[in-house]
Design an enzyme around this catalytic site. Structure first.
Site, PDB file in Angstrom:
ATOM      1  N   PRO A  23       0.802  -1.270   0.083  1.00  0.00           N
ATOM      2  CA  PRO A  23       0.054   0.073   0.009  1.00  0.00           C
ATOM      3  C   PRO A  23       0.929   1.212   0.001  1.00  0.00           C
ATOM      4  O   PRO A  23       1.828   1.410   0.802  1.00  0.00           O
ATOM      5  CB  PRO A  23      -0.706  -0.176   1.353  1.00  0.00           C
ATOM      6  CG  PRO A  23      -0.041  -0.984   2.124  1.00  0.00           C
ATOM      7  CD  PRO A  23       0.671  -2.159   1.261  1.00  0.00           C
ATOM      8  N   CYS A  25      -0.051   5.621  -0.007  1.00  0.00           N
ATOM      9  CA  CYS A  25      -0.792   6.701   0.001  1.00  0.00           C
ATOM     10  C   CYS A  25      -0.346   7.506  -1.165  1.00  0.00           C
ATOM     11  O   CYS A  25       0.849   7.628  -1.440  1.00  0.00           O
ATOM     12  CB  CYS A  25      -0.458   7.440   1.224  1.00  0.00           C
ATOM     13  SG  CYS A  25      -1.365   6.584   2.701  1.00  0.00           S
ATOM     14  N   TYR A 187      -0.239   3.926  13.521  1.00  0.00           N
ATOM     15  CA  TYR A 187      -1.365   4.386  13.227  1.00  0.00           C
ATOM     16  C   TYR A 187      -2.245   3.555  14.332  1.00  0.00           C
ATOM     17  O   TYR A 187      -1.566   2.958  15.520  1.00  0.00           O
ATOM     18  CB  TYR A 187      -1.805   3.944  11.984  1.00  0.00           C
ATOM     19  CG  TYR A 187      -1.005   4.859  10.941  1.00  0.00           C
ATOM     20  CD1 TYR A 187      -1.236   6.277  11.018  1.00  0.00           C
ATOM     21  CD2 TYR A 187      -0.169   4.252   9.802  1.00  0.00           C
ATOM     22  CE1 TYR A 187      -0.292   7.007  10.257  1.00  0.00           C
ATOM     23  CE2 TYR A 187       0.574   5.098   8.892  1.00  0.00           C
ATOM     24  CZ  TYR A 187       0.342   6.672   9.183  1.00  0.00           C
ATOM     25  OH  TYR A 187       1.198   7.109   8.298  1.00  0.00           O
ATOM     26  N   ARG A 235      -0.991  -6.041   8.500  1.00  0.00           N
ATOM     27  CA  ARG A 235       0.555  -5.561   8.307  1.00  0.00           C
ATOM     28  C   ARG A 235       0.880  -5.030   9.766  1.00  0.00           C
ATOM     29  O   ARG A 235       0.051  -4.321  10.437  1.00  0.00           O
ATOM     30  CB  ARG A 235       0.510  -4.422   7.378  1.00  0.00           C
ATOM     31  CG  ARG A 235       1.723  -3.947   7.330  1.00  0.00           C
ATOM     32  CD  ARG A 235       2.080  -2.961   6.011  1.00  0.00           C
ATOM     33  NE  ARG A 235       3.082  -3.054   5.241  1.00  0.00           N
ATOM     34  CZ  ARG A 235       3.498  -2.414   4.358  1.00  0.00           C
ATOM     35  NH1 ARG A 235       3.376  -0.998   4.241  1.00  0.00           N
ATOM     36  NH2 ARG A 235       4.725  -2.752   3.485  1.00  0.00           N
ATOM     37  N   LEU A 306      13.401  -1.850   1.033  1.00  0.00           N
ATOM     38  CA  LEU A 306      14.353  -1.814   0.279  1.00  0.00           C
ATOM     39  C   LEU A 306      14.998  -3.132  -0.337  1.00  0.00           C
ATOM     40  O   LEU A 306      16.061  -3.442  -0.097  1.00  0.00           O
ATOM     41  CB  LEU A 306      15.634  -1.304   1.445  1.00  0.00           C
ATOM     42  CG  LEU A 306      15.465   0.259   1.568  1.00  0.00           C
ATOM     43  CD1 LEU A 306      16.505   0.833   2.454  1.00  0.00           C
ATOM     44  CD2 LEU A 306      15.416   0.983   0.305  1.00  0.00           C
ATOM     45  N   GLY A 328       8.078  -1.421  -3.050  1.00  0.00           N
ATOM     46  CA  GLY A 328       7.242  -0.164  -2.960  1.00  0.00           C
ATOM     47  C   GLY A 328       7.685   0.884  -3.987  1.00  0.00           C
ATOM     48  O   GLY A 328       7.452   1.138  -5.120  1.00  0.00           O
ATOM     49  N   ARG A 329       8.789   1.633  -3.310  1.00  0.00           N
ATOM     50  CA  ARG A 329       9.304   2.841  -4.158  1.00  0.00           C
ATOM     51  C   ARG A 329      10.023   2.372  -5.623  1.00  0.00           C
ATOM     52  O   ARG A 329      10.005   2.959  -6.391  1.00  0.00           O
ATOM     53  CB  ARG A 329      10.474   3.562  -3.275  1.00  0.00           C
ATOM     54  CG  ARG A 329       9.762   4.255  -2.125  1.00  0.00           C
ATOM     55  CD  ARG A 329      10.839   4.648  -1.087  1.00  0.00           C
ATOM     56  NE  ARG A 329      11.226   3.637  -0.121  1.00  0.00           N
ATOM     57  CZ  ARG A 329      11.920   3.645   0.784  1.00  0.00           C
ATOM     58  NH1 ARG A 329      12.332   4.773   1.237  1.00  0.00           N
ATOM     59  NH2 ARG A 329      12.452   2.320   1.404  1.00  0.00           N
TER      60      ARG A 329
END
Ligand code: FMN
Length: 370
Positions: A23, A25, A187, A235, A306, A328-329
């Site tokens: 996920p 955002c 969160y 998660r 990473l 992700g990135r």
């Protein structure tokens, strides 16, 4: 032995390979509704050839958004907007789509990263037009000078549990294939788990059993809200990276409880609870947590953080430190990262026929459903 391009199952859900898009955002929603940006972004991710796409942290209530620009699934309007985006992009891809359901707790009411102070306090005070009063287990702000969150009453807690269940029903009705519950990154549910952010003296604070109570209630309520074979997983942040905080041993206890309740999978991240965290991030820096949880609990895991090189991803799976890896990135940087991985590892991958002429691998499969 597990390999990157071997098929995988999360319960009943079949995945073509072990590459997961975690996920992320996008801070591009309006009043919780997905916009055309989501068509562009999700459309691009769904042509990547990965095995699973997980929709960004999606708030179960307006005050559970990280920012005023975050996606939600708390109303007919937010569901309709998501339906419109998913209908258009899923026409062209058979990739399974899951959603991360979330409540941001004390880390809600912040600005988009590119709008806030650089690297500093991005929180929006409740008296600002776009801000709101945040909720948390205890009235302890994330930023030392920030407005303290409201310590949740039992009524607030019951409401959050119902909000998660309701959002889960909506997600299943939208044809989404699985739900990831966000218990990581500081969160709301992570805030209940960690003794650093949870200083309650009632049934929801103190002992590990009490701190796990809300996350486990949410898991049970969400499982009960959807079909028995609908995949629901979690998660977590496996450590706060702070002395005296949430750690691997407590994570293992939580994962054992979740497994008992029918959780098939843990997506293992770390950190995000408090500014004092001391992380030295480097290639695969969270993989050892996935490995430890997988072995101690006997549960499938996704490793993340990473993992940018195909050979690195392959070796994590071959050495059985995880059942899948998330990129992700790396996928934002190169939305066809899985093509590169398939080329490097000499394996087959599904891509859209419109793109076949741009690939070098001879054995493309048709990504179209029909
Ligand atoms: C732009 C961006 C948005 C993110 N949003 C979320 C999110 O909504 N939920 C979440 O659990 N993690 C989120 N993350 C964390 C990623 O899912 C992932 O765990 C992290 O980027 C590390 O993986 P990587 O090194 O492959 O990027 C986000 C990361 C990025 C870069």
């Amino acid at each position: 032995m597990i390999h990157l391009f071997e098929p995988w199952h999360i319960g009943q859900l079949k995945l073509e390979n072990r590459i997961v898009i975690p996920p992320m955002c996008q801070y591009s929603a309006e009043n919780g509704c997905m916009t055309d940006w989501h068509r562009i972004h999700i459309g691009s991710m769904l042509t990547s050839g990965a095995g699973l796409f997980i929709i960004e942290a999606t708030a179960v209530a307006p005050e559970g958004r990280i920012s005023p620009y975050c996606v939600g699934l708390w109303s007919d309007d937010t569901a309709k907007a998501m339906q419109a985006v998913l209908t258009s992009v899923r026409r062209y891809s058979a990739m399974p789509v899951a959603i991360q359901l979330s409540h941001a707790g004390r880390k809600a009411s912040t600005n988009a990263p590119w709008l806030g102070e650089d690297g500093g306090d991005r929180s929006i005070a409740p008296d600002q037009p776009s801000g709101w009063q945040t909720l948390a287990p205890s009235a302890l702000p994330f930023f030392p000078d920030g407005t303290p969150p409201k310590a949740m009453t039992e009524h607030d807690i019951d409401r959050v549990v119902q909000d998660f269940a309701q959002a889960a029903r909506r997600a299943e009705a939208l044809g989404i294939d699985g739900i990831e519950l966000h218990m990581a990154h500081g969160y709301l549910m992570h805030e209940f788990l960690s003794p650093l952010s949870n200083q309650r003296t009632d049934d929801y604070g103190g002992s590990l059993t009490n701190r796990m109570r809300l996350p486990l209630q949410v898991f049970k309520a969400v499982k009960a809200a959807v079909a028995a074979d609908f995949p629901v997983w979690v998660r977590i942040s496996a450590t706060d990276w702070i002395e005296g905080g949430w750690d691997l041993a407590q994570s293992i206890s939580l994962c054992r409880e979740l497994k008992q309740l029918g959780c098939p999978l843990i997506h293992v991240s770390t950190g995000g609870l408090a500014l004092e965290q001391n992380i030295s991030a480097g290639p695969g820096y969270q993989v050892s947590f996935s490995d430890a949880i997988r072995k101690a609990v006997g549960i499938d895991t996704i490793a993340v953080g990473l993992i940018n090189e195909p050979e690195q991803a392959e070796s994590i799976l071959v050495s059985q430190q995880a059942d899948a890896i998330a990129v992700g990135r790396g996928l934002l940087h190169n939305p066809h990262w899985p093509w590169r991985a398939a080329e490097k590892l000499n394996r087959q991958i599904s891509t859209a026929p419109q793109y076949w002429r741009g690939t070098t691998h001879p054995n493309q499969k048709n990504l179209f459903k029909k």
